[in-house]
Design an enzyme around this catalytic site. Structure first.
Site, PDB file in Angstrom:
ATOM      1  N   ASP A   1      40.371 -57.233   9.675  1.00 50.40           N
ATOM      2  CA  ASP A   1      39.923 -56.739   8.368  1.00 50.40           C
ATOM      3  C   ASP A   1      40.320 -57.686   7.243  1.00 50.40           C
ATOM      4  OD1 ASP A   1      39.084 -53.721   8.995  1.00 50.40           O
ATOM      5  OD2 ASP A   1      40.868 -54.215  10.139  1.00 50.40           O
TER       6      ASP A   1
ATOM      7  N   ARG B   1      23.141 -54.108  21.515  1.00 50.55           N
ATOM      8  CA  ARG B   1      22.602 -53.459  20.324  1.00 50.55           C
ATOM      9  C   ARG B   1      21.089 -53.654  20.231  1.00 50.55           C
ATOM     10  NH1 ARG B   1      24.198 -54.628  14.016  1.00 50.55           N
ATOM     11  NH2 ARG B   1      23.956 -56.794  14.608  1.00 50.55           N
TER      12      ARG B   1
ATOM     13  N   ASP C   1      28.687 -48.828  12.156  1.00 55.71           N
ATOM     14  CA  ASP C   1      29.953 -48.406  11.569  1.00 55.71           C
ATOM     15  C   ASP C   1      29.813 -46.951  11.136  1.00 55.71           C
ATOM     16  OD1 ASP C   1      31.308 -50.753  11.899  1.00 55.71           O
ATOM     17  OD2 ASP C   1      31.053 -51.457   9.844  1.00 55.71           O
TER      18      ASP C   1
ATOM     19  N   GLY D   1      18.388 -47.557   1.705  1.00 57.95           N
ATOM     20  CA  GLY D   1      17.901 -48.082   0.425  1.00 57.95           C
ATOM     21  C   GLY D   1      16.890 -47.189  -0.264  1.00 57.95           C
TER      22      GLY D   1
ATOM     23  N   GLU E   1      34.509 -56.320  15.868  1.00 54.12           N
ATOM     24  CA  GLU E   1      33.393 -57.128  15.379  1.00 54.12           C
ATOM     25  C   GLU E   1      32.421 -57.486  16.505  1.00 54.12           C
ATOM     26  OE1 GLU E   1      33.879 -56.797  12.464  1.00 54.12           O
ATOM     27  OE2 GLU E   1      35.949 -57.120  11.913  1.00 54.12           O
TER      28      GLU E   1
END
Length: 562
Positions: A490, A287, A378, A304, A188
């Site tokens: 998780d 990031r 991910d 999207g 994470e």
């Protein structure tokens, strides 16, 4: 020195083999293999065949690597393949009766897709981790590691637990990929510096203990770098202002002009991270908000696009998807039929846009000197959530070659743009709010009660066990496995997001119960008793069911020897 673009893929699923199949269980892994892992290998092989190195940095979490390499996974995947091929035939018959020729064509599309991925799986001998390792040996990708079971490191209550997660990760990585990892994806992207830590849950809530920073523990295992979210560097304080925060000045620090040392911190620079009073450091890459939002966001980003495959609408029985996103209404009844050719056009267009975006970002970021644009995602986004994602990755790799955009793995990026400053980072994650709230909240606090109780009990066994042998060694190893599986972040994520709350709650309860039974068994053996037939049968069952990390040694929880 060129400024590179570094694409990082976080590849992880929790232990699901032998823990259910559908709707929650091994089918998660089967879907990810067919829709993500095999398509990624397919794209990588095509690129390499055309003389293009993908230059991806891929984290394959240890618990995922163990599952992918298991005989149990091979059986599950074959069973899944038979089912989806049967679904193609049955769905085709159904829609032929309905007179839906457009969907009939899509059943053939899916049939060809699964046949192609199954043929790739057969061609590589079913060895997904080994095939990624081959790509790394060819310098086409870099494989980094993760905590063994994706434990949420800042919230684990004992340093022994963190060391167990890290040492198990390094040993498992070496076994599957032939070399030790240089970098790690912190689960994470969660980081904690050195400070007097207080457990947020459990019976010892309120106790204060000085805990080392995560970077200090990474240094113990020669893990050189990790990825953090941009908000941490935005709030970070340069360490040079507080000389006692840094255990030792680097040559780069000493050589830097004063103006450079006082420059604002940037997410486009790697920094050496150290904590006040700490004894080790690691490099953090950050990031990039621009490029990651453009890809991650289903609302604002590429996934999207209305022409792309709708993830949520499936035809039952069989579970095949035949519809496109269509609009933003969320009304599944309004979805129109998917058109692969139209989607492919959109992929090419969006890939061109992304290559331009990266080029512009690199240009601005490197105006004052070499920079790194780090874009972590991910891996399961590509192919699973966003079906067209692997095609998009192939197009951006080709587009960056044409546009002469430098690409590099994190290890290569570190050589090209070494850290010029040392900083102290605040605590945080890449989750909602940038803190721990996704994993620690009213709905998940009880899970931490279980984790902290088990950690304390496990530490008592470690203190008493010494050089355990025979049945005691087996029992302690399996006790440690159950603790590692209990620690997986998780479970809290699935509870908080309601994605599979019942399943996650059951898994926490099951691993805790198994841990307690094994702990009692270990205590009996430590007192000089022998293993009963019933206890031996239970131990063998758990070793088969939770088979990960076969060479596991509880002594890995101790600090490594200097």
């Amino acid at each position: 020195m060129p400024s590179p673009f570094a694409l990082v893929l976080h590849t992880h699923l929790p232990m699901v083999v032998n823990h259910g199949r559908w709707p929650h269980g091994s089918d998660w892994l089967n879907e990810a293999a067919f829709e993500c892992y095999l398509p990624l290998l397919d794209v990588a092989h095509r690129l390499v065949a055309d003389g293009i190195s993908p230059k991806w940095t891929i984290n394959i979490s240890p618990v995922l690597a163990e599952q992918l390499a298991s005989a149990e996974f091979q059986k599950e995947l074959a069973f899944y393949y038979d089912n989806v091929m049967r679904a193609c035939v049955d769905s085709r018959a159904y829609f032929q009766k309905e007179g839906r020729d457009d969907i009939v064509q899509l059943t053939r599309f899916w049939e060809q897709f699964y046949e192609r991925m199954w043929e790739l799986h057969r061609r590589i001998g079913g060895d997904i981790p080994g095939t990624f390792a081959d790509l790394q040996r060819g310098s086409h990708i870099e494989i980094i590691t993760c905590a063994a079971t994706h434990g949420y490191l800042p919230l684990l209550s004992r340093d022994e637990s963190i060391r167990m997660q890290l040492r198990t990760a390094v040993e498992t990585h070496r076994r599957h990929f032939g070399v030790a990892p240089r970098g790690i994806w912190l689960p994470e992207c969660a980081y904690r510096p050195r400070y007097e830590w207080t457990p947020p849950a459990g019976q010892n809530r309120g106790d204060r203990r000085l805990r080392p920073g995560i970077e200090e523990m990474l240094a113990e295992y020669n893990l050189e770098y990790f990825i953090a979210d941009a908000h941490l560097v935005a709030a970070a304080a340069p360490v040079f202002l507080y000389r006692d925060y840094v255990p030792r000045k680097t040559q780069l620090d000493a050589a830097m002009p004063e103006a450079s040392r006082n420059a604002p911190l940037s997410p486009y620079q790697p920094y050496r991270v150290a904590s006040r009073g700490g004894t080790g450091s690691a490099v953090a890459f950050f990031r990039d908000p621009k490029t990651t939002l453009q890809v991650w966001s289903r609302e604002h980003g590429y996934p999207g696009e209305y022409a792309y495959l709708e993830f949520h609408k499936k035809h039952f029985p069989g579970g095949l998807r035949f519809w496109r996103i269509t609009d933003s209404s969320g009304d599944l009844g309004k979805k129109i039929v998917y058109d692969p050719a139209l989607a492919a056009e959109k992929v090419r267009s969006q890939a061109r846009h992304f290559v331009e975006l990266v080029g512009d970002t690199l240009s601005h970021a490197s105006a004052q000197g070499p920079a790194v644009v780090c874009s972590p995602y991910d891996a399961e986004l590509f192919g699973h959530w966003w079906f067209e994602g692997p095609q998009w990755l192939e197009h951006i790799a080709r587009g960056m070659v044409r546009a002469d955009v430098p690409r590099a793995t994190l290890g290569e990026s570190l050589a090209m743009v070494p850290p010029a400053r040392t900083v102290a980072l605040p605590e945080g994650s890449w989750g909602e709010g940038g803190d721990h709230r996704v994993w620690l909240n009213r709905d998940t606090e009880w899970t931490w009660d279980r984790v902290y109780s088990a950690e304390a009990e496990w530490a008592e066994h470690l203190a008493r066990a010494g050089d355990a042998k025979g049945d005691l060694r087996r029992v302690l190893a399996q006790t440690t496995r159950e603790l590692l599986l209990l620690e997986s972040s998780d479970w809290q994520f699935l509870i908080t997001t309601q994605a599979a709350r019942d399943y996650a709650e059951r898994r926490v309860a099951e691993h805790y119960a198994e841990f307690k039974r094994l702990s009692e068994m270990a205590r009996s053996l430590e007192d000089g008793n022998v293993l009963s037939a019933e206890a031996g049968e239970m131990l063998s069952r758990l070793e088969r069911q939770d088979f990960v990390f076969p060479p596991l040694d509880p002594a890995w929880a101790k600090p490594p020897e200097a």
